[in-house]
Design a protein around this motif. Structure first.
Motif, PDB file in Angstrom:
ATOM      1  N   ARG A 143      28.158  86.267 103.314  1.00 53.68           N
ATOM      2  CA  ARG A 143      26.939  87.049 103.521  1.00 53.68           C
ATOM      3  C   ARG A 143      25.759  86.443 102.776  1.00 53.68           C
ATOM      4  O   ARG A 143      24.645  86.335 103.312  1.00 53.68           O
ATOM      5  N   ASP A 144      25.982  86.019 101.529  1.00 55.04           N
ATOM      6  CA  ASP A 144      24.903  85.394 100.755  1.00 55.04           C
ATOM      7  C   ASP A 144      24.436  84.096 101.411  1.00 55.04           C
ATOM      8  O   ASP A 144      23.238  83.789 101.426  1.00 55.04           O
ATOM      9  N   ALA A 145      25.386  83.333 101.971  1.00 52.07           N
ATOM     10  CA  ALA A 145      25.023  82.085 102.648  1.00 52.07           C
ATOM     11  C   ALA A 145      24.207  82.355 103.906  1.00 52.07           C
ATOM     12  O   ALA A 145      23.215  81.662 104.191  1.00 52.07           O
ATOM     13  N   THR A 146      24.607  83.366 104.673  1.00 53.28           N
ATOM     14  CA  THR A 146      23.863  83.712 105.890  1.00 53.28           C
ATOM     15  C   THR A 146      22.472  84.206 105.551  1.00 53.28           C
ATOM     16  O   THR A 146      21.480  83.822 106.185  1.00 53.28           O
ATOM     17  N   ARG A 147      22.379  85.052 104.536  1.00 50.96           N
ATOM     18  CA  ARG A 147      21.064  85.574 104.139  1.00 50.96           C
ATOM     19  C   ARG A 147      20.157  84.444 103.654  1.00 50.96           C
ATOM     20  O   ARG A 147      18.966  84.409 103.998  1.00 50.96           O
ATOM     21  N   ALA A 148      20.704  83.509 102.885  1.00 51.58           N
ATOM     22  CA  ALA A 148      19.905  82.395 102.372  1.00 51.58           C
ATOM     23  C   ALA A 148      19.427  81.476 103.487  1.00 51.58           C
ATOM     24  O   ALA A 148      18.362  80.860 103.383  1.00 51.58           O
ATOM     25  N   THR A 149      20.203  81.398 104.569  1.00 48.43           N
ATOM     26  CA  THR A 149      19.879  80.477 105.656  1.00 48.43           C
ATOM     27  C   THR A 149      19.050  81.132 106.754  1.00 48.43           C
ATOM     28  O   THR A 149      18.085  80.528 107.252  1.00 48.43           O
ATOM     29  N   LEU A 150      19.398  82.370 107.134  1.00 47.69           N
ATOM     30  CA  LEU A 150      18.814  82.982 108.327  1.00 47.69           C
ATOM     31  C   LEU A 150      18.096  84.300 108.058  1.00 47.69           C
ATOM     32  O   LEU A 150      17.500  84.866 108.974  1.00 47.69           O
ATOM     33  N   GLY A 151      18.184  84.808 106.840  1.00 47.34           N
ATOM     34  CA  GLY A 151      17.489  86.032 106.509  1.00 47.34           C
ATOM     35  C   GLY A 151      18.301  87.296 106.782  1.00 47.34           C
ATOM     36  O   GLY A 151      19.386  87.249 107.365  1.00 47.34           O
ATOM     37  N   ASP A 152      17.756  88.431 106.386  1.00 44.09           N
ATOM     38  CA  ASP A 152      18.465  89.705 106.481  1.00 44.09           C
ATOM     39  C   ASP A 152      18.789  90.111 107.912  1.00 44.09           C
ATOM     40  O   ASP A 152      19.777  90.807 108.162  1.00 44.09           O
ATOM     41  N   ALA A 153      17.950  89.709 108.866  1.00 47.62           N
ATOM     42  CA  ALA A 153      18.154  90.142 110.252  1.00 47.62           C
ATOM     43  C   ALA A 153      19.475  89.628 110.821  1.00 47.62           C
ATOM     44  O   ALA A 153      20.016  90.216 111.764  1.00 47.62           O
ATOM     45  N   ALA A 154      20.018  88.560 110.253  1.00 48.01           N
ATOM     46  CA  ALA A 154      21.287  87.994 110.725  1.00 48.01           C
ATOM     47  C   ALA A 154      22.477  88.602 109.994  1.00 48.01           C
ATOM     48  O   ALA A 154      23.611  88.173 110.211  1.00 48.01           O
ATOM     49  N   CYS A 155      22.236  89.605 109.157  1.00 46.99           N
ATOM     50  CA  CYS A 155      23.285  90.196 108.314  1.00 46.99           C
ATOM     51  C   CYS A 155      23.474  91.674 108.654  1.00 46.99           C
ATOM     52  O   CYS A 155      23.346  92.550 107.802  1.00 46.99           O
ATOM     53  N   GLN A 156      23.818  91.958 109.907  1.00 48.77           N
ATOM     54  CA  GLN A 156      23.923  93.339 110.369  1.00 48.77           C
ATOM     55  C   GLN A 156      25.360  93.818 110.552  1.00 48.77           C
ATOM     56  O   GLN A 156      25.598  94.963 110.918  1.00 48.77           O
ATOM     57  N   TYR A 157      26.334  92.945 110.318  1.00 45.14           N
ATOM     58  CA  TYR A 157      27.741  93.315 110.499  1.00 45.14           C
ATOM     59  C   TYR A 157      28.191  94.279 109.407  1.00 45.14           C
ATOM     60  O   TYR A 157      27.897  94.092 108.232  1.00 45.14           O
ATOM     61  N   ASP A 158      28.919  95.327 109.806  1.00 40.62           N
ATOM     62  CA  ASP A 158      29.454  96.311 108.863  1.00 40.62           C
ATOM     63  C   ASP A 158      30.812  95.821 108.383  1.00 40.62           C
ATOM     64  O   ASP A 158      31.791  95.847 109.132  1.00 40.62           O
ATOM     65  N   PHE A 159      30.912  95.374 107.142  1.00 43.46           N
ATOM     66  CA  PHE A 159      32.128  94.749 106.617  1.00 43.46           C
ATOM     67  C   PHE A 159      33.296  95.722 106.589  1.00 43.46           C
ATOM     68  O   PHE A 159      34.363  95.462 107.121  1.00 43.46           O
ATOM     69  N   GLY A 160      33.130  96.867 105.970  1.00 42.57           N
ATOM     70  CA  GLY A 160      34.173  97.889 105.962  1.00 42.57           C
ATOM     71  C   GLY A 160      35.447  97.454 105.261  1.00 42.57           C
ATOM     72  O   GLY A 160      35.466  96.551 104.425  1.00 42.57           O
ATOM     73  N   VAL A 161      36.556  98.138 105.607  1.00 42.23           N
ATOM     74  CA  VAL A 161      37.874  97.818 105.071  1.00 42.23           C
ATOM     75  C   VAL A 161      38.493  96.734 105.944  1.00 42.23           C
ATOM     76  O   VAL A 161      38.581  96.886 107.163  1.00 42.23           O
ATOM     77  N   GLN A 162      38.933  95.664 105.334  1.00 48.68           N
ATOM     78  CA  GLN A 162      39.393  94.517 106.109  1.00 48.68           C
ATOM     79  C   GLN A 162      40.745  94.766 106.760  1.00 48.68           C
ATOM     80  O   GLN A 162      41.563  95.566 106.299  1.00 48.68           O
ATOM     81  N   HIS A 163      40.986  94.025 107.850  1.00 53.34           N
ATOM     82  CA  HIS A 163      42.191  94.199 108.648  1.00 53.34           C
ATOM     83  C   HIS A 163      42.374  92.975 109.537  1.00 53.34           C
ATOM     84  O   HIS A 163      41.479  92.132 109.659  1.00 53.34           O
TER      85      HIS A 163
END
Length: 213
Positions: free
Chosen positions: A129-149
């Motif tokens: 997430r930090d890499a995506t935000r640093a590269t493409l900004g907050d608009a590219a970080c809309q996925y809801d991480f939640g509990v992994q599976h």
């Protein structure tokens, strides 16, 4: 249990491909033979009982670490290279690790296998997430991480989740290990049909964990 709908961030994912960060399963590793059997047995149990599910082929099994919520065709090569470089830097301090997969659960969108423990997967998500935000900004970080599976099958019609769970609980052994040594950047296609849903992808890059040792 009801038909699963793919999402681009919080919106419907109706067309095109999206970059994702995935943990994939190395099926050449004999340590994952038990996981293959768990997934096979769980899916076959439901299919034999007539449940409307599409099993995920073993080669497409994965844990979603993060989604890049900008259409892939709008991310150029320079941005992809930066994504890889940013994640490589961040996961260099995360050593390879193992988690347990299971039990397999009847879920609203199909069947999923729980993961335990969570903290190392959460660290991978934070790095991605930090890499995506640093590269493409907050608009590219809309996925809801939640509990992994790990999703083992997608539902394509409504079914009785309680009845499915009663069958899944009888599958033994109910857990298997997954050994995680890298994180992959992949270009994902989501396909929906009347009797099936699938996730497939093309590889962009694989980044080893713990490179800075």
């Amino acid at each position: 249990m009801r038909a699963f709908n793919f999402k681009q961030g919080k919106a419907p994912w109706d067309s095109g491909t999206l970059l994702h960060w995935y943990v994939e399963v190395d099926w050449d590793d004999p340590r994952h033979d038990a996981l293959a059997q768990l997934v096979t047995d769980s899916n076959q149990t439901l299919l034999d009982a007539g449940f409307p599910v599409t099993p995920v082929e073993h080669r497409w099994l994965h844990i979603t670490v993060d989604q890049v919520s900008r259409p892939a065709h709008l991310i150029d090569q320079a941005e992809r290279d930066k994504l890889v470089a940013e994640v490589s830097h961040r996961v260099a301090t995360i050593a390879p690790f193992a988690i347990m997969i299971g039990s397999v659960l009847s879920y609203s969108s199909g069947t999923i296998a729980d993961t335990h423990p969570d903290h190392q997967l959460a660290a991978l998500h934070a790095a991605a997430r930090d890499a995506t935000r640093a590269t493409l900004g907050d608009a590219a970080c809309q996925y809801d991480f939640g509990v992994q599976h790990l999703t083992t099958a997608y539902a394509y019609a409504e079914a009785d989740s309680d009845a499915a769970q009663r069958l899944l609980r009888r599958v033994r052994p109910s857990h298997a290990p997954l050994h995680i040594e890298e994180i992959s950047l992949v270009d994902v296609t989501a396909t929906s049909g009347e009797h099936g849903k699938t996730i497939t992808w093309d590889h962009v890059a694989a980044i080893p964990l713990g490179a800075r040792r």
